[in-house]
Design a protein around this motif. Structure first.
Motif: not given
Length: 113
Positions: A57-59, A73-77
Motif C-alpha cells: 500500500p505504501a508503494a 506488487i503485494a504478490f511479488v513481495l
C-alpha cells in the motif's frame, strides 16, 4: 471502495487484499525451499503476508498505482520476502559497522564472484 476495518488485516492497519496476495506469494515460494520446518514455513508465510501488507500500500500510494498493480506488487513481495529480508539485514549490519564508508562507496558492498 474501502475495506472494512473490522477484519484482522484492517485492525493491523493493512489492506486485506495485500495480505492475501502476499500470503499467496509466500505459499508459492515454499515450493522452492526444502529445508524449512513446519514452524519455519508458517513464519515464512506470515513474513510474506505482513511484508506485502505493509509495503505494497505504501508503494501504491507513493507511485500512484492502480489497485490491481498494487496487488501484483503485494504478490511479488510475499514471494520474495523470505530472501529479501536477510539481505537487507546484512546490509544494515554493514551500515551500522561503518556508516561513512558504506555511504561513500556503495559499490564496495557488491558481491564479488
Amino acid at each position: 471502495m474501502t475495506e472494512p476495518a473490522s477484519t484482522v488485516a484492517g485492525f493491523l492497519g493493512v489492506k486485506f487484499a495485500a495480505v492475501i496476495a502476499g500470503m499467496a506469494g509466500a505459499v508459492i515460494s515454499l515450493r522452492f525451499i526444502d529445508d524449512l520446518s513446519v514452524f519455519g514455513r508458517v513464519l515464512a508465510v506470515l513474513t510474506g503476508a505482513l511484508t506485502a501488507g505493509y509495503l505494497s500500500p505504501a508503494a501504491g500510494q507513493w507511485l500512484d498505482l492502480s489497485q490491481p498493480t498494487e496487488n501484483a506488487i503485494a504478490f511479488v513481495l510475499g514471494l520474495t520476502a523470505m530472501n529479501a529480508i536477510p539481505g537487507l539485514l546484512k546490509l544494515s549490519e554493514k551500515f551500522a559497522a561503518d556508516p561513512l564508508s558504506f555511504i561513500r562507496a556503495p559499490h564496495n558492498h557488491r558481491r564479488k564472484d
